[in-house]
Design a protein around this motif. Sequence first.
Motif, PDB file in Angstrom:
ATOM      1  N   VAL A  20       0.814  -1.290   0.031  1.00 24.38           N
ATOM      2  CA  VAL A  20       0.055  -0.076   0.054  1.00 24.38           C
ATOM      3  C   VAL A  20       0.764   1.264   0.022  1.00 24.38           C
ATOM      4  O   VAL A  20       0.707   2.297  -0.669  1.00 24.38           O
ATOM      5  CB  VAL A  20      -1.008   0.038   1.059  1.00 24.38           C
ATOM      6  CG1 VAL A  20      -1.583   1.264   1.305  1.00 24.38           C
ATOM      7  CG2 VAL A  20      -1.885  -1.166   1.047  1.00 24.38           C
ATOM      8  N   ALA A  21       1.838   1.092   0.842  1.00 27.45           N
ATOM      9  CA  ALA A  21       2.980   2.434   0.950  1.00 27.45           C
ATOM     10  C   ALA A  21       3.646   2.745  -0.316  1.00 27.45           C
ATOM     11  O   ALA A  21       3.837   3.816  -0.883  1.00 27.45           O
ATOM     12  CB  ALA A  21       3.938   2.365   2.113  1.00 27.45           C
ATOM     13  N   THR A  22       4.035   1.712  -0.869  1.00 21.12           N
ATOM     14  CA  THR A  22       4.823   1.527  -2.149  1.00 21.12           C
ATOM     15  C   THR A  22       4.032   2.193  -3.048  1.00 21.12           C
ATOM     16  O   THR A  22       4.299   3.187  -3.949  1.00 21.12           O
ATOM     17  CB  THR A  22       5.367   0.377  -2.606  1.00 21.12           C
ATOM     18  OG1 THR A  22       6.393  -0.154  -1.495  1.00 21.12           O
ATOM     19  CG2 THR A  22       6.086   0.353  -3.702  1.00 21.12           C
ATOM     20  N   GLU A  37      -1.880   8.659   6.234  1.00 18.66           N
ATOM     21  CA  GLU A  37      -2.381   8.426   5.059  1.00 18.66           C
ATOM     22  C   GLU A  37      -2.069   6.986   4.654  1.00 18.66           C
ATOM     23  O   GLU A  37      -3.200   6.385   4.067  1.00 18.66           O
ATOM     24  CB  GLU A  37      -1.637   9.325   3.982  1.00 18.66           C
ATOM     25  CG  GLU A  37      -2.258  10.994   4.183  1.00 18.66           C
ATOM     26  CD  GLU A  37      -1.590  11.828   3.157  1.00 18.66           C
ATOM     27  OE1 GLU A  37      -2.072  12.736   2.879  1.00 18.66           O
ATOM     28  OE2 GLU A  37      -0.590  11.569   2.898  1.00 18.66           O
ATOM     29  N   ILE A  38      -0.960   6.510   4.839  1.00 14.55           N
ATOM     30  CA  ILE A  38      -0.588   4.980   4.554  1.00 14.55           C
ATOM     31  C   ILE A  38      -1.384   3.908   5.530  1.00 14.55           C
ATOM     32  O   ILE A  38      -2.133   3.076   5.091  1.00 14.55           O
ATOM     33  CB  ILE A  38       0.600   4.686   4.913  1.00 14.55           C
ATOM     34  CG1 ILE A  38       1.538   5.372   3.845  1.00 14.55           C
ATOM     35  CG2 ILE A  38       1.111   3.011   4.646  1.00 14.55           C
ATOM     36  CD1 ILE A  38       3.296   5.208   4.281  1.00 14.55           C
ATOM     37  N   ALA A  39      -1.533   4.484   6.629  1.00 15.41           N
ATOM     38  CA  ALA A  39      -2.625   3.645   7.708  1.00 15.41           C
ATOM     39  C   ALA A  39      -3.987   3.784   7.467  1.00 15.41           C
ATOM     40  O   ALA A  39      -4.786   2.672   7.450  1.00 15.41           O
ATOM     41  CB  ALA A  39      -2.262   4.146   9.178  1.00 15.41           C
ATOM     42  N   GLU A  40      -4.439   4.826   6.917  1.00 16.95           N
ATOM     43  CA  GLU A  40      -5.922   5.122   6.495  1.00 16.95           C
ATOM     44  C   GLU A  40      -5.962   4.134   5.177  1.00 16.95           C
ATOM     45  O   GLU A  40      -7.112   3.485   5.011  1.00 16.95           O
ATOM     46  CB  GLU A  40      -6.130   6.475   6.090  1.00 16.95           C
ATOM     47  CG  GLU A  40      -7.561   6.777   5.664  1.00 16.95           C
ATOM     48  CD  GLU A  40      -8.039   8.038   5.451  1.00 16.95           C
ATOM     49  OE1 GLU A  40      -9.156   8.264   5.309  1.00 16.95           O
ATOM     50  OE2 GLU A  40      -6.922   8.909   5.608  1.00 16.95           O
ATOM     51  N   ALA A  41      -5.212   4.176   4.287  1.00 21.67           N
ATOM     52  CA  ALA A  41      -5.317   3.456   2.927  1.00 21.67           C
ATOM     53  C   ALA A  41      -5.162   1.910   3.149  1.00 21.67           C
ATOM     54  O   ALA A  41      -5.768   1.172   2.502  1.00 21.67           O
ATOM     55  CB  ALA A  41      -4.458   3.855   2.240  1.00 21.67           C
ATOM     56  N   ALA A  42      -4.458   1.482   4.203  1.00 21.90           N
ATOM     57  CA  ALA A  42      -4.178   0.203   4.392  1.00 21.90           C
ATOM     58  C   ALA A  42      -5.349  -0.323   5.685  1.00 21.90           C
ATOM     59  O   ALA A  42      -5.302  -1.572   5.926  1.00 21.90           O
ATOM     60  CB  ALA A  42      -2.736  -0.168   5.063  1.00 21.90           C
ATOM     61  N   ASN A  47      -0.348   3.076  14.879  1.00 17.55           N
ATOM     62  CA  ASN A  47       0.508   2.546  15.469  1.00 17.55           C
ATOM     63  C   ASN A  47       0.850   1.182  15.239  1.00 17.55           C
ATOM     64  O   ASN A  47       2.120   0.674  15.184  1.00 17.55           O
ATOM     65  CB  ASN A  47      -0.045   2.277  16.995  1.00 17.55           C
ATOM     66  CG  ASN A  47      -0.019   3.474  17.675  1.00 17.55           C
ATOM     67  OD1 ASN A  47       0.824   4.183  17.542  1.00 17.55           O
ATOM     68  ND2 ASN A  47      -0.659   3.471  18.906  1.00 17.55           N
ATOM     69  N   THR A  48      -0.087   0.632  14.465  1.00 23.36           N
ATOM     70  CA  THR A  48       0.237  -0.715  13.854  1.00 23.36           C
ATOM     71  C   THR A  48       1.216  -0.541  12.676  1.00 23.36           C
ATOM     72  O   THR A  48       2.247  -1.340  12.375  1.00 23.36           O
ATOM     73  CB  THR A  48      -1.058  -1.362  12.946  1.00 23.36           C
ATOM     74  OG1 THR A  48      -2.102  -1.557  13.937  1.00 23.36           O
ATOM     75  CG2 THR A  48      -0.791  -2.673  12.294  1.00 23.36           C
ATOM     76  N   VAL A  49       1.361   0.650  11.980  1.00 28.16           N
ATOM     77  CA  VAL A  49       2.329   0.792  10.882  1.00 28.16           C
ATOM     78  C   VAL A  49       3.692   0.794  11.505  1.00 28.16           C
ATOM     79  O   VAL A  49       4.671   0.292  10.996  1.00 28.16           O
ATOM     80  CB  VAL A  49       2.037   2.214   9.967  1.00 28.16           C
ATOM     81  CG1 VAL A  49       3.245   2.229   8.963  1.00 28.16           C
ATOM     82  CG2 VAL A  49       0.759   2.043   9.344  1.00 28.16           C
ATOM     83  N   TYR A  50       3.577   1.593  12.518  1.00 27.37           N
ATOM     84  CA  TYR A  50       5.142   1.665  13.278  1.00 27.37           C
ATOM     85  C   TYR A  50       5.599   0.496  14.047  1.00 27.37           C
ATOM     86  O   TYR A  50       6.594   0.150  14.219  1.00 27.37           O
ATOM     87  CB  TYR A  50       5.157   2.948  14.377  1.00 27.37           C
ATOM     88  CG  TYR A  50       5.072   4.262  13.955  1.00 27.37           C
ATOM     89  CD1 TYR A  50       6.179   4.492  12.954  1.00 27.37           C
ATOM     90  CD2 TYR A  50       4.078   5.287  13.841  1.00 27.37           C
ATOM     91  CE1 TYR A  50       6.362   5.823  12.448  1.00 27.37           C
ATOM     92  CE2 TYR A  50       4.441   6.305  13.229  1.00 27.37           C
ATOM     93  CZ  TYR A  50       5.503   6.681  12.555  1.00 27.37           C
ATOM     94  OH  TYR A  50       5.444   7.967  12.152  1.00 27.37           O
TER      95      TYR A  50
END
Length: 213
Positions: A20-22, A37-42, A47-50
Amino acid sequence: MAEGLRERKKRRTRQHLSDVATGLFVERGFDAVTIAEIAEAADVSVNTVYNYFPAKEDLFLDRSRGIVDRLSRYVRGRDTGESAAEAVLRELRIQVEGVSPTVGLIDGYAHFMRVIEGADTLKARLWHIGQEAQLHLEGALREESGADPGDQGPVLVAGQLSWLHSTLMAYIGGEMVAGRRADEVSRDALVLLDDMEDLLGEKVLNYARRAAG
């Protein structure tokens, strides 16, 4: 050992976040995209992203570990009678001739390179990855050659082989960004490898040759 359900779920989540980030980085540029924005899109929390990726650069360069130990693996896995340089050249030629994604010979690699070109933090992270890879290679050469602690041979040979690898990758990346086909770049990259081998001295080409038995 078979992968457990928990490990499989974590691996899939990590891959999903990276994908998603890529996609966002390619579409909008690295600096323009936030972790939120990455967290929202995923569809996960920030916190999960980090938890999976301590820094934003890690989301884009999530396969860097394979780069860090690539050359040292080639050296440690060299054949009987083969030197460190010969093993590295052999493996790189196999990948280039096979038009392998591991050396950037794949559709879409140009998008990857353009993201890096547009972000100084990614360039800096790649430089650090390259330095780490060279240190790994130096350690492998020191062990495999039995060099004394004060011997500069492993340092010098590691620098030469790292130059060979980084020059090859830079060439492939530049040609792919220029819009050339992967198979065309592959042919010219093989010629480049031959030219670089011709520039290596005998001491480098014969260093850490694996004895029989």
